[in-house]
Design an enzyme around this catalytic site. Structure first.
Site, PDB file in Angstrom:
ATOM      1  N   LYS A 193      62.206  -7.054 -54.710  1.00 29.32           N
ATOM      2  CA  LYS A 193      62.059  -5.866 -53.867  1.00 29.32           C
ATOM      3  C   LYS A 193      63.206  -5.859 -52.867  1.00 29.32           C
ATOM      4  CE  LYS A 193      59.103  -3.554 -50.547  1.00 29.32           C
ATOM      5  NZ  LYS A 193      57.774  -3.416 -49.989  1.00 29.32           N
ATOM      6  N   LYS A 246      62.072  -3.171 -57.644  1.00 32.92           N
ATOM      7  CA  LYS A 246      61.874  -2.006 -56.781  1.00 32.92           C
ATOM      8  C   LYS A 246      63.027  -1.877 -55.804  1.00 32.92           C
ATOM      9  CE  LYS A 246      58.860  -0.546 -53.121  1.00 32.92           C
ATOM     10  NZ  LYS A 246      57.819  -0.935 -52.229  1.00 32.92           N
TER      11      LYS A 246
HETATM   12  C1  PBG Z   1      54.987  -2.004 -48.202  1.00 35.97           C
HETATM   13  C2  PBG Z   1      55.591  -1.126 -49.223  1.00 35.97           C
HETATM   14  C3  PBG Z   1      56.670  -0.240 -49.125  1.00 35.97           C
HETATM   15  C4  PBG Z   1      56.748   0.439 -50.339  1.00 35.97           C
HETATM   16  C5  PBG Z   1      55.755  -0.084 -51.159  1.00 35.97           C
HETATM   17  N1  PBG Z   1      55.067  -1.064 -50.466  1.00 35.97           N
HETATM   18  C6  PBG Z   1      57.550   0.098 -47.965  1.00 35.97           C
HETATM   19  C7  PBG Z   1      58.473  -0.881 -47.419  1.00 35.97           C
HETATM   20  O1  PBG Z   1      58.634  -1.994 -47.908  1.00 35.97           O
HETATM   21  O2  PBG Z   1      59.051  -0.528 -46.382  1.00 35.97           O
HETATM   22  C8  PBG Z   1      57.716   1.530 -50.669  1.00 35.97           C
HETATM   23  C9  PBG Z   1      57.288   2.471 -51.742  1.00 35.97           C
HETATM   24  C10 PBG Z   1      58.043   3.734 -51.819  1.00 35.97           C
HETATM   25  O3  PBG Z   1      59.037   3.992 -51.126  1.00 35.97           O
HETATM   26  O4  PBG Z   1      57.612   4.559 -52.628  1.00 35.97           O
HETATM   27  N2  PBG Z   1      55.697  -3.105 -47.823  1.00 35.97           N
END
Ligand code: PBG
Length: 320
Positions: A193, A246
């Site tokens: 991520k 992601k």
């Molecule tokens: C929580 C999380 C996030 C997303 C999914 N889980 C936001 C982040 O990490 O700031 C983003 C999902 C999206 O942008 O569709 N940590």
């Protein structure tokens, strides 16, 4: 391979039926997961409909509609009424996600209920872990993520998806679930991520924008791909059942690399900013939304994703 004129690759592109016969990648609703936001009350989002929020009651009708359309899996995010320094709403027995799960579980026994496990929507500072001396305290946060995961599964989640990017969270959650008797519950790990600019619309919807600083101290640095493979390797060793990359579109090379390096199922999250870009361009008449969305989702599958988490899942159900 013989060359032109013996070989003419256009021969198989002459008709829709021929193209379909030789198509290498297909979209199937079974591979898609719809993200859903649940909060104290419903809040529609006119421009980005899939980023609207539902009360528990309205969520139930939305899920009913999704299930009738053939959607097989949803990923729940909670927007709590109150936030605190530790994010206690994340693991509260009557927390927003736990309440939603208790409503949905008996009504939709077949539907796959995934939950995002993170503290950022629940902490008053908006970071994904607890803060000690101005830093995100990794090891102390693990305990809270474990508690959150166990309480989601107790309330009816089929699988948990930790998105916090703390080191060691998958192993800690695995051990915590096993201790609680949930050794059969899978972990869908947000393994690679990235600290991405494409989460903007999500943070608006989930009210999880960090109050200070950013997430670069725990989420991955966008230029790195070898590091993504190390994250995946560690997550698998700690007990991850599914690896996730992601965002998706700016990281197709990472999806491909993970696909080639591991045999575990690979998920890709087509995040809020990817959805918003197409929506905004379509609203201005620059793009055809349906075509651009289908092409994007196909590219994510072609890169090697088995599972795609996408805000287009609902629309996809009627497009396919
Ligand atoms: C929580 C999380 C996030 C997303 C999914 N889980 C936001 C982040 O990490 O700031 C983003 C999902 C999206 O942008 O569709 N940590």
């Amino acid at each position: 391979m013989s060359a032109f004129p013996a070989t003419r690759l256009r021969r198989l592109r002459r008709s829709g039926a021929l193209r379909s016969l030789v198509r290498e990648t297909r979209l199937h609703l079974d591979d898609f997961v719809m993200p859903l936001f649940v909060g104290p009350d419903s809040k529609a989002n006119a421009e980005l409909p899939a980023l609207g929020r539902f009360s528990v009651e309205d969520l139930t009708s939305e899920v009913e509609e999704l299930a009738n359309l053939g959607v097989k899996a949803v990923l729940l995010f909670g927007v709590p009424e109150d936030k605190d320094a530790e994010g206690s709403g994340a693991w509260a027995d009557d927390g927003i996600v736990q309440r939603a799960l208790r409503e949905l579980r008996p009504r939709f026994p077949e539907l796959v209920l995934l939950t995002d496990v993170c503290l950022c929507e629940y902490t008053d500072h908006g970071h994904c872990g607890v803060i000690r001396d101005g830093e995100i305290a990794n090891d102390e946060s693990l305990e809270l993520l474990v508690r959150t995961s166990v309480s989601h599964v107790e309330a009816g989640a089929d699988a948990v998806a930790p998105s916090d990017m703390m080191d060691g969270r998958v192993g800690a959650i695995r051990a915590g679930l096993d201790d609680a008797g949930f050794e059969t519950t899978p972990i869908v790990a947000y393994s690679a991520k990235y600290a991405s600019a494409f989460y903007g619309p999500f943070r608006e919807a989930a009210e999880s924008t960090p109050a200070f600083g950013d997430r670069r101290g725990y989420q991955m640095d966008p230029p790195n791909v070898r590091e993504a493979l190390r994250e995946c390797e560690l997550d698998l060793a700690e007990g991850a059942d599914v690896l996730m990359v992601k965002p998706a579109l700016p990281y197709l090379d990472v999806i491909r690399a993970v696909r080639e390096a591991f045999d575990a199922p690979v998920a890709a999250y087509n995040v809020s900013g990817e959805y918003a870009m197409v929506k905004a361009a379509a609203a201005r008449g620059f793009l055809d939304e349906r075509q651009a969305a289908l092409e994007s989702l196909t590219a994510i599958k072609r890169a090697g994703a088995d599972i795609v988490i996408s805000y287009w899942t609902k629309e996809l159900a009627s497009w396919l």
